[in-house]
Design a protein around this motif. Structure first.
Motif, short mmCIF file in Angstrom:
data_model
loop_
_atom_site.label_atom_id
_atom_site.label_comp_id
_atom_site.label_asym_id
_atom_site.label_seq_id
_atom_site.Cartn_x
_atom_site.Cartn_y
_atom_site.Cartn_z
N PRO A 52 21.94 -17.50 -30.06
CA PRO A 52 21.88 -17.57 -28.59
C PRO A 52 23.23 -17.38 -27.91
CG PRO A 52 20.49 -19.26 -29.54
CD PRO A 52 21.21 -18.62 -30.69
N MET A 53 24.28 -18.01 -28.45
CA MET A 53 25.59 -17.91 -27.80
C MET A 53 26.06 -16.47 -27.71
SD MET A 53 29.14 -19.73 -28.95
CE MET A 53 30.45 -18.59 -29.32
N TYR A 54 25.93 -15.72 -28.79
CA TYR A 54 26.40 -14.34 -28.79
C TYR A 54 25.42 -13.41 -28.08
CZ TYR A 54 30.02 -16.00 -31.85
OH TYR A 54 31.10 -16.69 -32.34
N PHE A 55 24.17 -13.80 -27.99
CA PHE A 55 23.23 -13.04 -27.17
C PHE A 55 23.65 -13.08 -25.70
CE2 PHE A 55 19.44 -13.18 -24.42
CZ PHE A 55 18.90 -11.92 -24.68
N PHE A 56 24.07 -14.26 -25.24
CA PHE A 56 24.53 -14.38 -23.85
C PHE A 56 25.86 -13.66 -23.65
CE2 PHE A 56 21.99 -18.49 -24.05
CZ PHE A 56 20.91 -17.96 -23.36
N ILE A 57 26.74 -13.71 -24.64
CA ILE A 57 28.01 -12.98 -24.54
C ILE A 57 27.75 -11.47 -24.45
CG2 ILE A 57 30.13 -12.35 -25.79
CD1 ILE A 57 30.26 -15.21 -26.81
N LEU A 58 26.79 -10.97 -25.22
CA LEU A 58 26.42 -9.55 -25.17
C LEU A 58 25.94 -9.17 -23.77
CD1 LEU A 58 24.48 -7.53 -27.82
CD2 LEU A 58 23.69 -7.50 -25.47
N ASN A 59 25.06 -9.99 -23.21
CA ASN A 59 24.56 -9.70 -21.86
C ASN A 59 25.65 -9.83 -20.81
OD1 ASN A 59 21.41 -9.36 -21.79
ND2 ASN A 59 21.80 -10.94 -23.31
N LEU A 60 26.58 -10.76 -21.02
CA LEU A 60 27.72 -10.88 -20.11
C LEU A 60 28.57 -9.62 -20.16
CD1 LEU A 60 29.25 -12.86 -18.19
CD2 LEU A 60 30.60 -13.54 -20.19
N SER A 61 28.74 -9.05 -21.34
CA SER A 61 29.53 -7.82 -21.49
C SER A 61 28.86 -6.65 -20.77
CB SER A 61 29.72 -7.48 -22.97
OG SER A 61 30.52 -8.45 -23.61
N VAL A 62 27.53 -6.56 -20.87
CA VAL A 62 26.80 -5.51 -20.15
C VAL A 62 26.98 -5.66 -18.64
CG1 VAL A 62 24.51 -4.57 -19.66
CG2 VAL A 62 25.10 -5.22 -21.99
N LEU A 63 26.86 -6.89 -18.15
CA LEU A 63 27.05 -7.16 -16.73
C LEU A 63 28.47 -6.83 -16.28
CD1 LEU A 63 25.16 -10.49 -15.90
CD2 LEU A 63 24.82 -8.26 -14.83
N ASP A 64 29.45 -7.19 -17.13
CA ASP A 64 30.85 -6.92 -16.79
C ASP A 64 31.11 -5.43 -16.61
OD1 ASP A 64 31.76 -9.51 -16.63
OD2 ASP A 64 32.32 -9.64 -18.74
N MET A 65 30.56 -4.62 -17.51
CA MET A 65 30.75 -3.17 -17.40
C MET A 65 30.11 -2.63 -16.13
SD MET A 65 30.54 -1.43 -21.16
CE MET A 65 28.81 -1.78 -21.39
N CYS A 66 28.93 -3.13 -15.79
CA CYS A 66 28.28 -2.68 -14.56
C CYS A 66 29.06 -3.16 -13.33
CB CYS A 66 26.85 -3.23 -14.50
SG CYS A 66 25.77 -2.62 -15.80
N TYR A 67 29.51 -4.39 -13.38
CA TYR A 67 30.21 -5.02 -12.25
C TYR A 67 31.48 -4.25 -11.89
CZ TYR A 67 31.74 -9.08 -9.46
OH TYR A 67 32.13 -9.92 -8.44
N ILE A 68 32.30 -3.96 -12.90
CA ILE A 68 33.57 -3.28 -12.61
C ILE A 68 33.35 -1.80 -12.30
CG2 ILE A 68 34.18 -2.60 -14.98
CD1 ILE A 68 37.05 -3.61 -14.33
N SER A 69 32.26 -1.22 -12.82
CA SER A 69 32.00 0.20 -12.57
C SER A 69 31.54 0.46 -11.14
CB SER A 69 30.92 0.71 -13.55
OG SER A 69 31.39 0.64 -14.88
#
Length: 321
Positions: A56-73
């Motif tokens: 679960p912890m790394y599943f949330f980190i993965l989704n956070l990374s996807v959001l981060d890429m969208c956010y800064i883009s």
């Protein structure tokens, strides 16, 4: 309205009009953007490939990374164009899309950070019940709930903003379209919008922050009871970076959106916006790779597998030839 022209497009603002500074700003933004995208792609790849990180912890980190890429883009590529070229124009539709996506990604990221605090609380304070509560189905549901909540939140605020009339200056005093900067340009009464923004920011942002702080109070009180310093250090290493990101993200976002728009200096708001739009996506990969032993080990394993694969491919190609 007499003696006024309806605004159909906006002009974004640079940090400086001096060409040399514009080049420097473009290079800084571009380097941070490339580092953010590369780092988050690395995290997504490693977590996806390595079976040991399917928790679960790394599943949330993965989704956070996807959001981060969208956010800064959403903001940085357009900002680089504005800094480097003479064209500062963004259409009304483009401005609305930028506001919607920024609010969506920001809200979803805040909710995801709150879920991650809950995940750490259960893992440390209720370890026997952790795998019963944090099932894959629940993790997916919570992630989808954060994104859907972001969609609703972004839709409401974008709709309220573009329901106003814009007939004053069309210069947005920001390097991207954001709600406080647009409210300053409206010739409508914006008091209701400001109240809604303040109330919703305090409810959502304050609620998430209170929940995170409460979770970490319980976490730290439990961690301090651990028998060895090694276990305490390991627990603190996963919690403290998360708290720092939350403080930077929420503090800078609240500094721009909570105070009245009339009291917002232009340069100050532009600098603060960097802290909540660019810095968290840039820092997250650094925090979760350089400070996380499991991800560092997973990167080494993926690297070894990749090198082994290429060596075998080269060897097969050589023998075939």
């Amino acid at each position: 309205m007499p003696n006024s022209t309806t605004v159909r497009e906006f002009l974004l603002t640079r940090f400086s009009d001096v060409w040399e500074f514009r080049v420097v700003h473009t290079m800084l933004f571009l380097l941070m953007y490339l580092a953010t995208v590369t780092g988050n792609l690395l995290i997504i790849t490693v977590i996806t490939v390595d079976q040991r990180l399917h928790t679960p912890m790394y599943f949330f980190i993965l989704n956070l990374s996807v959001l981060d890429m969208c956010y800064i883009s959403v903001t940085v590529p357009k900002a680089c164009v504005v800094f480097l070229l003479n064209n500062r124009v963004i259409s009304m539709a483009g401005c609305a899309a930028q506001i919607f996506l920024v609010v969506l990604c920001g809200t979803a990221e805040l909710l995801l950070l709150t879920i991650m605090a809950r995940d750490r609380y259960l893992a440390i304070c209720q370890p026997l019940h952790y795998h019963v509560i944090m099932t894959p189905h629940v993790c997916v549901q919570m992630t989808l709930a954060s994104v859907l909540s972001g969609l609703v939140y972004a839709g409401v605020h974008t709709g309220n903003t573009f329901h106003l009339s814009f007939c004053h200056s069309n210069v947005v005093h920001q390097f991207f379209c954001d709600i406080p900067s647009l409210l300053k340009l409206s010739c409508s009464d914006t008091s209701t919008n400001e109240i809604v923004i303040f109330a919703s920011t305090m409810i959502v942002g304050g609620g998430c922050f209170s929940f995170i702080i409460k979770s970490y109070i319980h976490i730290f009180s439990t961690v301090l009871k651990f028998p060895t310093r090694g276990e305490q250090r390991k627990a603190f290493s996963t919690c403290i970076p998360h708290i720092l990101i939350v403080i930077i993200f929420l503090g800078s976002g609240a500094a721009v959106h909570v105070k009245p728009t009339s009291n917002s200096p232009q340069v100050q708001d532009m600098v603060i916006s960097v802290f909540y739009c660019i810095l968290p996506p840039f820092l997250n990969p650094v925090i979760y790779t350089l400070r996380n032993k499991q991800i560092r080990e997973a990167i080494r394993r993926v690297k070894r597998r990749t090198l082994t694969f290429f060596r075998k491919s080269i060897s097969i190609s050589t023998h075939s030839y």
